[in-house]
Design an enzyme around this catalytic site. Structure first.
Site, mmCIF file in Angstrom:
data_model
loop_
_atom_site.group_PDB
_atom_site.id
_atom_site.type_symbol
_atom_site.label_atom_id
_atom_site.label_comp_id
_atom_site.label_asym_id
_atom_site.label_seq_id
_atom_site.Cartn_x
_atom_site.Cartn_y
_atom_site.Cartn_z
ATOM 1 N N ALA A 37 2.953 58.190 96.831
ATOM 2 C CA ALA A 37 2.071 57.285 97.566
ATOM 3 C C ALA A 37 0.681 57.270 96.926
ATOM 4 C CB ALA A 37 1.982 57.725 99.018
ATOM 5 N N TYR A 39 0.009 57.960 93.820
ATOM 6 C CA TYR A 39 0.165 57.278 92.538
ATOM 7 C C TYR A 39 0.163 55.762 92.745
ATOM 8 C CZ TYR A 39 2.510 55.462 88.413
ATOM 9 O OH TYR A 39 2.838 54.718 87.316
ATOM 10 N N LYS A 118 17.090 53.960 99.314
ATOM 11 C CA LYS A 118 16.404 54.282 98.062
ATOM 12 C C LYS A 118 16.527 55.785 97.835
ATOM 13 C CE LYS A 118 12.167 53.375 95.509
ATOM 14 N NZ LYS A 118 11.998 54.698 94.935
ATOM 15 N N ARG A 139 16.659 56.538 82.183
ATOM 16 C CA ARG A 139 15.764 55.385 82.217
ATOM 17 C C ARG A 139 14.686 55.469 81.134
ATOM 18 N NH1 ARG A 139 10.908 54.198 84.914
ATOM 19 N NH2 ARG A 139 10.669 51.970 85.291
HETATM 20 S S1 IVH Z 1 17.125 48.936 92.093
HETATM 21 C C1 IVH Z 1 15.064 46.282 89.071
HETATM 22 N N1 IVH Z 1 18.336 50.333 93.987
HETATM 23 O O1 IVH Z 1 13.947 53.436 92.767
HETATM 24 C C2 IVH Z 1 15.719 47.135 90.066
HETATM 25 N N2 IVH Z 1 16.622 51.375 92.717
HETATM 26 O O2 IVH Z 1 11.252 51.746 91.953
HETATM 27 C C3 IVH Z 1 15.360 48.549 90.005
HETATM 28 N N3 IVH Z 1 16.214 53.710 93.299
HETATM 29 O O3 IVH Z 1 13.722 53.171 89.283
HETATM 30 C C4 IVH Z 1 16.167 49.502 90.733
HETATM 31 N N4 IVH Z 1 17.724 53.852 94.896
HETATM 32 O O4 IVH Z 1 15.182 55.018 90.260
HETATM 33 C C5 IVH Z 1 17.396 50.328 93.020
HETATM 34 N N5 IVH Z 1 19.471 51.479 95.661
HETATM 35 C C6 IVH Z 1 18.553 51.451 94.704
HETATM 36 C C7 IVH Z 1 17.765 52.591 94.407
HETATM 37 C C8 IVH Z 1 16.814 52.508 93.399
HETATM 38 C C9 IVH Z 1 16.791 54.492 94.211
HETATM 39 C C10 IVH Z 1 15.111 54.107 92.414
HETATM 40 C C11 IVH Z 1 15.335 53.806 90.956
HETATM 41 C C12 IVH Z 1 14.251 52.865 90.549
HETATM 42 C C13 IVH Z 1 13.239 53.031 91.622
HETATM 43 C C14 IVH Z 1 12.598 51.684 91.902
#
Ligand code: IVH
Length: 665
Positions: A37, A39, A118, A139
């Site tokens: 948060a 950051y 997430k 990544r």
């Molecule tokens: S979508 C362009 N789906 O959250 C789409 N991300 O800030 C990018 N993450 O780098 C990712 N759960 O490490 C997506 N169900 C989910 C996710 C997820 C965790 C993380 C991921 C990503 C960051 C996004």
């Protein structure tokens, strides 16, 4: 005099260097010093300054890239398409703003959201070619990542083969469950290693090691959320892609929902905010994605993130506060734990005033002194932890472990190979209190009503001096205690009675043997099925049980070599507690899953002895050689079984090698 413009330029430079520093800490070193948060707040300030003053924009600003640098030591590979991050919504209003932007951009078109949790882990791309896992890439900075294929192969939730022969890629999150994280840190504490601050860091540390054997031991999980061909979504609907991934054998979080509008999306977010603590892994929010891929394409991307998705972030579970003092607590095994006394602080809605510091080494690793400002983190229901020192106090006071037990005054000892300092006095009041609370706790003997307040009185009045005394308590004795009516005394006696029937594993974990927690207790119960056997088996045989190493086995031996503990056992037996259970059919042990055949005469062991040893280690011993045989143990005058083994290409070993594999050279 500084003009307004130059002070803005100065602030921009300052923010960029701060953000760069924190990105390095987070992405490269896996050792973040500020919360996500905090950051985000820095990044947002920079974004907004750059937006209103485009003349200061620069291609090397952190807003212009998507992550940190990959580490040295791994092969670097390009991603098929950038792995972007997401814009955040920090509250409901920001989520509605996002929805409004979508509606404006899509005009009259109806649209739906896919809501996903997430996961707080590490994203990774995994490529499949000709039906096999071909490459796994972290990544990294989003453009270039590190090849970790061998490590990824050890993740059980990732299929090695799939039924689809055309090339595709999946992207998802590598995580470690809370349970595996706690176990990993327990083990590290026992081994005297520094502890991981949170599951995310431990997942990162486990994936990015050069030795895949380490990754394998860490029990990482992978949950996927993208299905791509040539770097692009290959279906028209994201929801369909997720279901397709499930069909292919991937783990896709089942906690996902197709939402018809932003209201349903908000409902999903709130629902899982409530359930956050009861999930087996950490989440830090919800990701919402527009379901239709043509609509996603229409919405497109900003320089950093897609316009068709957003991360709804839950309240941070960390906060900064001051360490006002450091106390020591004597645990039920006599281990002393330093505890930070904190200036009260709200962490994710809960006021926190204490945090564990684990042991002396951890304090040294943190470089912590009394007076310092620290970051504390809370995850699930566990005791909050001090994660790092954020600011040193100018007049900080160092902490020294006491030499005498703060409760009973006995000399403290540091056993060889252990990090913890212990009070060895089994009659220490602190140990007694804690050991009885532990014994009665829900996950052990589950004696409802036997909480801290009651145990304190029972110990103070000397009604209970060990756990067996609980079973001799009379209702009248309880009734005479403070705040105890007839009804509740009666109920507690009933609850104590009921606990006599708890399964063996609970009793074992209730004894408070060092290093024997619930899981180890369960393994011991399943492997040996008998408390008397566990109490008498030599150390080497105890080690035949899975996950029981020399340290745990030695602690079990030490416990049962004490006459006081043996007397306690007899009283518990007399009280009618459960001492036996069936040995679980599923074999456990270092040789579980192996089938041996024995033939001929061995130099030192009788055939029956060899058989018993193999079985104790979890192996099967069969009478005839077949394709399923792992190895033939052949002694002198081996006959037809040896011929058969040679014919089938089965490995042939001698007694010495067998003992070697049993860990008894
Ligand atoms: S979508 C362009 N789906 O959250 C789409 N991300 O800030 C990018 N993450 O780098 C990712 N759960 O490490 C997506 N169900 C989910 C996710 C997820 C965790 C993380 C991921 C990503 C960051 C996004």
């Amino acid at each position: 005099m500084a003009t307004a413009a130059s002070s803005i330029a100065l602030r921009i430079t300052e923010l960029r260097s701060q953000i760069q520093h924190h990105e390095h800490q987070y992405y490269v070193l896996d050792a973040p010093v500020i919360s996500d948060a905090q950051y985000d707040t820095l990044l947002r300030e920079l974004q907004s300054l750059e937006q209103s003053h485009p003349e200061f924009q620069s291609p090397d600003s952190p807003t212009q890239r998507v992550g940190g640098k990959p580490r040295e030591g791994f092969v670097k590979l390009n991603h098929s398409a950038p792995m972007l991050s997401l814009d955040n919504a920090l509250n409901e209003a920001e989520l509605r703003d996002f929805d409004r932007r979508i509606r404006d951009l899509l005009g009259d078109e109806p649209y739906r959201y896919v809501a996903e949790l997430k996961l707080d882990g590490l994203s990774m791309a995994v490529h499949y070619e000709a039906g096999r896992m071909a490459r796994a890439i972290t990544r990294g900075d989003g453009i270039v990542g590190e090849e970790v294929t061998e490590n990824a192969r050890t993740i059980r939730s990732l299929p090695l083969r799939v039924s689809e022969s055309t090339a595709f890629e999946t992207r998802g999150e590598t995580i470690i469950s809370r349970h595996a994280f706690e176990r990993l840190n327990d083990q590290r504490e026992q081994d005297g290693l520094s502890l991981y601050a949170n599951p995310r860091n431990s997942a990162a540390g486990s994936l990015r090691v050069l030795d895949p054997g380490i990754t394998a031991a860490r029990q990482l999980e992978y949950m996927t959320y993208f299905y791509l061909v040539d770097g692009k979504p290959a279906r028209d609907s994201h929801w369909d892609s997720l279901n397709h991934l499930v069909d292919l054998g991937f783990k896709v979080n089942p906690l996902r929902r197709l939402c018809a509008n932003v209201e349903e999306l908000i409902e999903f977010c709130n629902e899982f905010d409530q359930q956050r603590d009861s999930l087996p892994y950490e989440i830090d929010g919800v990701v919402a994605k527009i379901d239709s891929i043509p609509q996603q394409q229409k919405l497109g991307y900003t320089s950093k993130a897609p316009r068709w998705a957003i991360a709804y972030k839950y309240a941070a579970r960390d906060a900064e506060t001051v360490v006002e003092d450091i106390l020591v607590q004597v645990g039920r095994t006599g281990a002393l734990t330093p505890v930070a006394v904190l200036k009260d602080v709200k962490v994710g809605g809960v006021t926190v005033s204490r945090a564990t510091l684990h042991n002396e080494d951890e304090i040294a690793r943190l470089g912590l002194q009394i007076g310092d400002t620290v970051k504390v983190e809370r995850s699930g229901d566990v005791i909050p932890k001090v994660v790092s020192v954020v600011a040193k106090a100018s007049n900080g006071k160092p902490f020294y472990m006491p030499v005498d037990c703060p409760v009973c005054g006995s000399k403290l000892v540091k056993l060889e190979g252990e990090v913890a300092v212990r009070c060895l006095n089994v009659n220490c009041a602190a140990r007694l209190q804690q050991s009885i609370e532990h014994f009665a706790s829900r996950s052990v003997m589950d004696i409802d009503g036997m909480g801290e307040a009651l145990v304190t009185q029972l110990v103070a009045q000397k009604l209970v001096q060990n756990v067996a005394d609980l079973y001799d308590l009379k209702q009248e004795q309880l009734e005479a205690l403070e705040r105890m009516g007839r009804k509740s005394a009666e109920k507690i006696i009933q609850n104590i009675d009921g606990s006599r029937k708890r399964p063996l594993a609970r009793l074992i974990s209730g004894l408070g043997i060092s290093f024997v927690g619930q899981r180890t207790a369960q393994i011991l119960a399943d492997t040996f099925g008998d408390l008397d056997k566990i109490a008498t088996l030599p150390q080497e045989q105890l080690q035949a049980a899975e996950e029981v190493g020399p340290k745990v086995a030695a602690a079990i031996r030490l416990y049962f070599s004490d006459d006081k503990n043996l007397a306690l056992l007899e009283r518990l037996r007399a009280a009618g507690l459960t001492f036996t259970q069936e040995i679980k059919g599923k074999s456990v042990g270092p040789l579980a899953g192996f089938t041996f055949v024995l033939t001929g005469t061995f130099p030192t062991l009788k055939r029956e002895e060899a058989k018993a040893m193999l079985e104790a280690a979890g192996a099967k011993v069969s009478g005839s050689v077949s394709k399923k045989t792992s190895a033939l143990v052949a002694g002198e005058d081996a006959g037809s079984k040896l011929d058969k083994a040679k014919e089938l290409g089965i490995e042939v070993i001698d007694e010495a090698e067998m003992l070697n594999r049993l860990g008894n050279p």
